[in-house]
Scaffold this active site. Structure first.
Site, PDB file in Angstrom:
ATOM      1  N   HIS A   1       3.171  15.249 -22.086  1.00  0.00           N
ATOM      2  CA  HIS A   1       2.004  15.459 -21.220  1.00  0.00           C
ATOM      3  C   HIS A   1       1.264  16.731 -21.634  1.00  0.00           C
ATOM      4  O   HIS A   1       0.026  16.768 -21.661  1.00  0.00           O
ATOM      5  CB  HIS A   1       2.436  15.627 -19.757  1.00  0.00           C
ATOM      6  CG  HIS A   1       3.150  14.450 -19.172  1.00  0.00           C
ATOM      7  ND1 HIS A   1       4.497  14.454 -18.893  1.00  0.00           N
ATOM      8  CD2 HIS A   1       2.703  13.223 -18.801  1.00  0.00           C
ATOM      9  CE1 HIS A   1       4.849  13.296 -18.359  1.00  0.00           C
ATOM     10  NE2 HIS A   1       3.788  12.523 -18.305  1.00  0.00           N
TER      11      HIS A   1
ATOM     12  N   MET B   1       1.546  11.104 -13.892  1.00  0.00           N
ATOM     13  CA  MET B   1       2.290  10.867 -12.646  1.00  0.00           C
ATOM     14  C   MET B   1       3.278  12.013 -12.410  1.00  0.00           C
ATOM     15  O   MET B   1       4.249  11.863 -11.656  1.00  0.00           O
ATOM     16  CB  MET B   1       3.022   9.522 -12.709  1.00  0.00           C
ATOM     17  CG  MET B   1       2.040   8.353 -12.804  1.00  0.00           C
ATOM     18  SD  MET B   1       2.714   6.811 -12.195  1.00  0.00           S
ATOM     19  CE  MET B   1       4.073   6.580 -13.322  1.00  0.00           C
ATOM     20  N   GLY B   2       3.081  13.141 -13.078  1.00  0.00           N
ATOM     21  CA  GLY B   2       3.947  14.298 -12.860  1.00  0.00           C
ATOM     22  C   GLY B   2       5.258  14.190 -13.613  1.00  0.00           C
ATOM     23  O   GLY B   2       5.385  13.384 -14.539  1.00  0.00           O
TER      24      GLY B   2
ATOM     25  N   ASP C   1       2.192   4.947 -24.216  1.00  0.00           N
ATOM     26  CA  ASP C   1       1.907   3.750 -23.421  1.00  0.00           C
ATOM     27  C   ASP C   1       0.757   3.015 -24.107  1.00  0.00           C
ATOM     28  O   ASP C   1      -0.372   2.984 -23.605  1.00  0.00           O
ATOM     29  CB  ASP C   1       1.553   4.155 -21.990  1.00  0.00           C
ATOM     30  CG  ASP C   1       2.701   4.883 -21.318  1.00  0.00           C
ATOM     31  OD1 ASP C   1       3.618   4.206 -20.847  1.00  0.00           O
ATOM     32  OD2 ASP C   1       2.698   6.126 -21.321  1.00  0.00           O
TER      33      ASP C   1
ATOM     34  N   GLU D   1      -0.424   7.577 -26.661  1.00  0.00           N
ATOM     35  CA  GLU D   1      -0.106   6.308 -27.341  1.00  0.00           C
ATOM     36  C   GLU D   1       1.284   5.824 -26.965  1.00  0.00           C
ATOM     37  O   GLU D   1       1.634   4.684 -27.239  1.00  0.00           O
ATOM     38  CB  GLU D   1      -0.211   6.491 -28.862  1.00  0.00           C
ATOM     39  CG  GLU D   1      -1.638   6.610 -29.354  1.00  0.00           C
ATOM     40  CD  GLU D   1      -1.726   6.717 -30.856  1.00  0.00           C
ATOM     41  OE1 GLU D   1      -0.675   6.868 -31.519  1.00  0.00           O
ATOM     42  OE2 GLU D   1      -2.856   6.658 -31.376  1.00  0.00           O
TER      43      GLU D   1
END
Ligand code: AMP
Length: 285
Positions: A37, A30-31, A150, A148
């Site tokens: 990321h 989601m940026g 989330d 992981e």
């Protein structure tokens, strides 16, 4: 790095790569990108010939409109980070194109999406499953990499991928943390200085809980003590601290392998989630 908005254009690119015998990995985000990321992008580069990252702040998965409004956005910086990380294609669909008027489909993964995070954020995992199904349909990746961090989301996506026969090799990547243990998250930017100093207690408490459970302390008593510790560290309300099966997220009352400790708690009005493995080898490290 190509920047693509339209699903059709993205699919043509991906189909071309696959036609040439190249394996394609997708990293949905989601940026507001951080090192967590970028670790997924790095893992994708190692796993496949081509990497597609997507940035889409998915309105369907925000059960709280306030949370959607204040979600951090930094498009130009994200593009530069992905370019440097060696991403081949950045896919940035618009909400209007993804959910045009008349859009009527929702993917609901029963059971696994209804507990814990799912119970506290009604509709959240339906939004996640729906958007990931659309991302898989657009990119048709061989591999998709999720953090992981989330953990429950990963369990929901695995179940959906299996049940719908989407055929994607869904892989989890370990949580990237700051030096003090706090899991990197776009939401950490919303913490005050004081809250940022308190925040690592979430991970530390879960680690101590994992050791206690692996050593045979009764699960309920150990969890109750951890909740009290979190409250003393400034957290509250505490949505849940739970010891669960890694795949189904069903609660467990005694120690066993393939289990996970998961938690969600507020520091002020910032909601943090974290999880740790309870496997003996990780606990004893
Ligand atoms: P988000 O942009 O928050 O939706 O996250 C996009 C992907 O990055 C998801 O698969 C997350 O689980 C993953 N992610 C977020 N934070 C971390 C982290 N600290 N370590 C590893 N992966 C992460």
């Amino acid at each position: 790095m190509q920047i693509v908005r339209e699903s059709i254009a993205l699919r043509e690119i991906a189909v071309g790569w696959r036609g040439a015998g190249e394996r394609v990995a997708l990293v949905p985000t989601m940026g507001a990108l951080h090192a967590g990321h970028l670790a997924l992008v790095e893992a994708a580069r190692e796993a496949a010939d081509r990497v597609i990252a997507s940035i889409f702040v998915n309105p369907l998965q925000f059960n709280d409109p306030n949370d959607l409004d204040r979600y951090p956005r930094q498009e130009a910086k994200d593009q530069a980070l992905l370019e440097d990380a060696g991403c081949d294609s950045l896919w940035m669909p618009t909400a209007a194109a993804f959910y045009p008027e008349g859009f009527a489909t929702s993917v609901h993964v029963a059971g696994v999406s209804e507990r814990w995070e799912g119970a506290h954020r009604p509709g959240h995992f339906d939004g996640v499953a729906t958007v990931v199904a659309k991302l898989f349909a657009g990119a048709r990746p061989d591999i998709a990499i999720f953090g992981e961090k989330d953990f429950e989301q990963l369990a929901v996506i695995r179940r959906m991928n299996e049940d719908l026969g989407l055929g994607v090799d869904v892989r989890g990547h370990p949580t990237v943390r700051d030096d003090d243990g706090l899991a990197l998250s776009s939401r950490n930017a919303l913490l005050s200085e004081k809250q940022r100093a308190q925040a690592p207690a979430l991970y530390q408490t879960l680690r101590a809980l994992a050791v206690a459970i692996a050593r045979g302390v009764p699960v309920d008593a150990a969890i109750a003590r951890s909740i009290a510790e979190l409250e003393q560290s400034g957290f509250g309300p505490i949505d849940y601290v739970a010891f669960v099966d890694s795949d189904t997220l069903e609660p467990l009352s005694v120690y066993r392998e393939s289990s996970r400790l998961i938690a969600a708690a507020f520091l002020g009005d910032v909601r943090l989630i974290d999880n740790v493995s309870c496997e003996m080898d990780t606990v004893s490290r």
